[in-house]
Enzyme design. Structure first.
Site: not given
Ligand code: DGI
Length: 147
Positions: A9, A49, A57, A85, A91, A102, A112, A115, A126
Site C-alpha cells: 500500500k 474495495y 471508513f 494472509r 488486519t 503488519r 496497514n 493487501h 483482483e
C-alpha cells in the site's frame, strides 16, 4: 497452481518496504509472476474495495489507497492465498503477531502496509482487475523442486 493478488500500500511504498516485502515472499518459496508500481484511480480503488462501500471508513480507505503509488503483485505457489494472509498478519497491526508484516511494520489499521486476497474468488477477481494476461509470466523455477 494457486495465485494471489498482493499489494504494497502507499504507506509501505513511502516507507521503503517494497524490497523487504518482496523478499519475504521470495524467501518463503513463492514465485512472483507479475508486478508493477501504479497509482490507483478513484474508480479502480472503489471497485477493488467495493465490499466495504457501506462502511464508515470507506471514504478514508479510498483516499488513502489512491494517495500515492502502490506496488501491485501476483504471486504463485501451493496454498499461497492463505499462507500470504498468515504472513501479512491480522488486519489491525495492533493485533498482528510480531513476525508478520503488519505486526512488524504497521501501527494503525488505516495504514496497514499490505493487501492480500482473502479467498480464491477474490484472488481471481483482483488479479483480473489489476493485471492483463500479457503482464503475467508463466514460468518454472528450478529451485521449486526443493520448495
Ligand atoms: O483483508 P484485510 O485488508 O485484512 O481487511 P478488510 O478487507 O476487512 O479491510 C480492508 C481494509 O480496510 C483494511 O486493510 C484496512 C481498512 N480497514 C478495515 N477496518 C477498518 C479499516 N480502516 C479504518 N480506518 N477503520 C477500520 O475499522
Amino acid at each position: 497452481m494457486e495465485r494471489t493478488y498482493l499489494m504494497v500500500k502507499p504507506d509501505g511504498v513511502q516507507r521503503n518496504l517494497i524490497g523487504e516485502i518482496v523478499s519475504r515472499f521470495e524467501k518463503k518459496g513463492f514465485t512472483l509472476v507479475g508486478a508493477k508500481l501504479m497509482t490507483l484511480s478513484k474508480e479502480l480503488a472503489e471497485t477493488h474495495y467495493g465490499e466495504h462501500k457501506e462502511r464508515p471508513f470507506f471514504g478514508e480507505l479510498v483516499s488513502f489507497i489512491t494517495s500515492g503509488p502502490v506496488f501491485a503483485m501476483v504471486w504463485e505457489g501451493e496454498n499461497v492465498i492463505s499462507t500470504a494472509r498468515s504472513m501479512m498478519g491480522q488486519t489491525n497491526p495492533a493485533e498482528a503477531a510480531p513476525g508478520t508484516i503488519r505486526g512488524d511494520y504497521g501501527v494503525q489499521v488505516s495504514m496497514n502496509v499490505i493487501h492480500g486476497s482473502d479467498s480464491q474468488a477474490s484472488a481471481e477477481r483482483e488479479i483480473s482487475l489489476f493485471f492483463n494476461e500479457q503482464e503475467l509470466n508463466n514460468y518454472e523455477k528450478e529451485v521449486n523442486k526443493w520448495v
